[in-house]
Design a protein around this motif. Structure first.
Motif, PDB file in Angstrom:
ATOM      1  N   THR A  54       0.802  -1.234   0.000  1.00 46.52           N
ATOM      2  CA  THR A  54       0.000   0.000   0.000  1.00 46.52           C
ATOM      3  C   THR A  54       0.832   1.281   0.000  1.00 46.52           C
ATOM      4  OG1 THR A  54      -1.826  -1.174   1.082  1.00 46.52           O
ATOM      5  CG2 THR A  54      -1.863   1.233   1.181  1.00 46.52           C
ATOM      6  N   HIS A 106       3.488   1.949  -1.378  1.00 49.61           N
ATOM      7  CA  HIS A 106       4.227   2.130  -2.629  1.00 49.61           C
ATOM      8  C   HIS A 106       3.318   2.347  -3.835  1.00 49.61           C
ATOM      9  CE1 HIS A 106       7.763   0.662  -0.425  1.00 49.61           C
ATOM     10  NE2 HIS A 106       6.995  -0.324   0.022  1.00 49.61           N
ATOM     11  N   LEU A 107       2.030   2.143  -3.672  1.00 53.85           N
ATOM     12  CA  LEU A 107       1.135   2.105  -4.828  1.00 53.85           C
ATOM     13  C   LEU A 107       0.971   3.462  -5.506  1.00 53.85           C
ATOM     14  CD1 LEU A 107      -1.656  -0.300  -3.507  1.00 53.85           C
ATOM     15  CD2 LEU A 107       0.253  -0.837  -5.045  1.00 53.85           C
ATOM     16  N   HIS A 108       1.202   4.561  -4.780  1.00 51.77           N
ATOM     17  CA  HIS A 108       1.004   5.887  -5.378  1.00 51.77           C
ATOM     18  C   HIS A 108       1.963   6.151  -6.535  1.00 51.77           C
ATOM     19  CE1 HIS A 108       4.351   6.554  -2.587  1.00 51.77           C
ATOM     20  NE2 HIS A 108       4.687   7.579  -3.365  1.00 51.77           N
ATOM     21  N   GLN A 109       3.068   5.381  -6.613  1.00 49.55           N
ATOM     22  CA  GLN A 109       4.045   5.597  -7.682  1.00 49.55           C
ATOM     23  C   GLN A 109       3.904   4.588  -8.820  1.00 49.55           C
ATOM     24  OE1 GLN A 109       8.117   4.946  -6.221  1.00 49.55           O
ATOM     25  NE2 GLN A 109       7.282   3.724  -4.543  1.00 49.55           N
ATOM     26  N   ASP A 151       1.920   2.864 -12.072  1.00 45.82           N
ATOM     27  CA  ASP A 151       0.958   3.114 -13.154  1.00 45.82           C
ATOM     28  C   ASP A 151       0.107   1.889 -13.452  1.00 45.82           C
ATOM     29  OD1 ASP A 151       1.861   5.827 -13.884  1.00 45.82           O
ATOM     30  OD2 ASP A 151       3.706   4.815 -14.492  1.00 45.82           O
ATOM     31  N   GLN A 155      -7.482   3.439  -5.023  1.00 47.08           N
ATOM     32  CA  GLN A 155      -7.430   4.607  -4.135  1.00 47.08           C
ATOM     33  C   GLN A 155      -6.111   5.369  -4.279  1.00 47.08           C
ATOM     34  OE1 GLN A 155      -8.223   2.893  -0.305  1.00 47.08           O
ATOM     35  NE2 GLN A 155     -10.430   2.707  -0.660  1.00 47.08           N
ATOM     36  N   ALA A 156      -5.042   4.658  -4.648  1.00 51.39           N
ATOM     37  CA  ALA A 156      -3.731   5.292  -4.803  1.00 51.39           C
ATOM     38  C   ALA A 156      -3.530   5.896  -6.187  1.00 51.39           C
ATOM     39  CB  ALA A 156      -2.629   4.273  -4.521  1.00 51.39           C
ATOM     40  N   GLY A 157      -4.498   5.681  -7.089  1.00 46.93           N
ATOM     41  CA  GLY A 157      -4.391   6.270  -8.413  1.00 46.93           C
ATOM     42  C   GLY A 157      -3.747   5.398  -9.459  1.00 46.93           C
ATOM     43  N   VAL A 158      -3.609   4.097  -9.185  1.00 46.81           N
ATOM     44  CA  VAL A 158      -3.095   3.178 -10.207  1.00 46.81           C
ATOM     45  C   VAL A 158      -4.058   3.186 -11.393  1.00 46.81           C
ATOM     46  CG1 VAL A 158      -2.566   0.761 -10.727  1.00 46.81           C
ATOM     47  CG2 VAL A 158      -1.891   1.742  -8.523  1.00 46.81           C
ATOM     48  N   ARG A 159      -3.501   3.280 -12.588  1.00 49.22           N
ATOM     49  CA  ARG A 159      -4.344   3.458 -13.773  1.00 49.22           C
ATOM     50  C   ARG A 159      -4.964   2.147 -14.257  1.00 49.22           C
ATOM     51  NH1 ARG A 159      -3.053   2.897 -18.994  1.00 49.22           N
ATOM     52  NH2 ARG A 159      -0.836   2.787 -18.529  1.00 49.22           N
TER      53      ARG A 159
END
Length: 317
Positions: A55, A57-60, A62, A102-106
Motif C-alpha cells: 500500500t 508504494h502504490l502511489h508511484q 501506473d 485509491q492510490a491512483g493506479v491506472r
C-alpha cells in the motif's frame, strides 16, 4: 511507466520481468516474499509478507500485473480448500485492487484461469470470453469470484481492469504434468496414449508474456476479458509426438483406445487423469485478436522447442 508485478519470482512472473527489464521504457517493481541472492539491474524489489505491505508504494505505480495466486492443487490437503483459495485469490486480490484504485493506479491486469469457464469443452465448441462462467473446482471458483470483485472495483473507481484467462501454460521451467510428459518421452518410456483424438488449447509462456505486455498500454484492453492460446489446438497424441520431436527422441506411443484408458483410470481411482488426457478443452481467441490486433508470436512447435531445450539443458546440469 512504473509497473508492479506480483508473483514476480514465479513461472510467469520471472519470464515477464526478464522481458520488461530489456526495455528502457519500463521501471519495474517486483513484489517478493523472498529476495533472491542477486537482483537483475533495473528491478526495484518490494519485500512483502502480504499484499497490504504494498500500500505505501502504490502511489508511484501506473500498472499492476497481478500474477500471485494460490495455484491449483492436484492433491489439496487443506481442510477447507475453497476457503484457502478465496483468502488469497479472491479477498487478497480485491483488497490489493481497492488499495491500488485509491492510490491512483491506472490499470490492473489480472491473470485468471480458463477454469473460470469450466473444465472441458465438446469437440469443436471452444470456450469464448463472453460465455457464462461455469467453474467447477475451488480454484476456478476463487478466480471467478475475484473477477466479479475486480469488475465492481473498476466500475466504482474508474481504475481499468484487464482479465486474462489462459489454458495450460508451458515453457522453460514448466512443472507438473507437462514436466512429467517430457521426462517420460526423454527416457523413452512406451506410453498408451497413441490413439487420443481430443483437442486442447495450450499457451506458450512467450505468447502469454507478449499478450500481457500488449495489455499494459493498449486502449482497447481496458475493462475487457481475454482468452489466450497458441491458436492451434492439439490432441494429446499429437502433442506427445511433437514434444518428442522437439526433444529429438522417438515417441513410443501405443494406440490404446480411449474407452479402455478411461475404464482403467476409473479402476485405479483417477478419473480426473483420464479427463485431462482424453477430454477436450478449446478456447476461442478471436476477441483477443480482433480487439488488440494480437497474434501469438510463437508457434506451437517453436514453443515446444524452447521448452524442450531448456529441459534438456537443466538435465545436464
Amino acid at each position: 511507466m512504473n509497473i508492479l508485478v506480483t508473483g514476480a519470482n514465479g513461472f510467469v512472473g520471472s519470464a515477464l520481468c526478464d522481458h520488461l527489464l530489456q526495455s528502457s521504457e519500463y521501471h519495474l517493481f517486483a513484489a517478493l516474499r523472498r529476495l533472491p541472492s542477486q537482483l537483475p539491474p533495473g528491478l526495484t524489489p518490494l519485500p512483502i509478507t502480504d499484499f497490504s505491505d504494498l500500500t505505501p508504494h502504490l502511489h508511484q505505480i501506473d500498472v499492476i500485473v497481478h500474477l500471485a495466486a494460490r495455484v491449483h492443487q492436484m492433491q489439496d490437503t487443506a481442510a477447507d480448500p475453497l476457503a484457502e483459495f478465496r483468502a488469497v485469490n479472491t479477498t487478497a486480490t480485491a483488497n490489493l485492487a481497492q488499495a491500488a484504485a485509491q492510490a491512483g493506479v491506472r490499470r490492473f491486469i489480472y491473470l485468471s484461469s480458463i477454469k473460470v469457464n469450466g473444465e472441458f469443452t465438446p469437440m469443436g465448441q471452444p470456450f469464448a470470453a463472453q460465455d457464462v462462467p461455469h467453474p467447477q473446482d475451488p480454484y476456478g471458483i476463487s478466480k471467478a469470484e475475484a473477477e466479479i470483485q475486480l469488475r465492481s472495483i473498476a466500475q466504482t473507481t474508474g481504475m481499468e481492469v484487464v482479465i486474462i484467462r489462459p489454458p495450460l501454460i508451458y515453457g522453460p521451467g514448466v512443472k507438473a504434468n507437462f514436466l512429467s510428459m517430457m521426462r517420460w518421452l526423454d527416457k523413452g518410456y512406451p506410453l498408451p496414449l497413441g490413439a487420443i483424438h481430443n483437442r486442447r488449447s495450450l499457451l506458450a509462456l512467450s505468447n502469454l508474456v507478449d499478450l500481457i505486455i500488449t495489455c499494459l498500454t493498449h486502449p482497447a484492453a481496458a475493462n475487457q476479458t481475454f482468452l489466450a492460446s497458441d491458436d492451434e489446438d492439439l490432441s494429446t497424441t499429437d502433442l506427445l509426438r511433437r514434444l518428442a520431436k522437439a526433444l529429438k527422441k522417438p515417441a513410443r506411443l501405443i494406440p490404446v483406445p480411449m474407452p479402455l484408458l478411461q475404464a482403467a483410470a476409473q479402476i485405479i481411482g483417477k478419473p480426473a487423469l483420464a479427463q485431462r488426457l482424453c477430454g477436450s478443452l478449446q478456447v476461442d481467441i478471436s476477441k483477443t485478436q480482433a480487439l488488440l490486433g494480437w497474434t501469438p508470436p510463437v508457434s506451437v512447435d517453436q514453443g515446444l522447442s524452447i521448452t524442450a531445450q531448456h529441459f534438456q539443458q537443466s538435465q545436464r546440469q
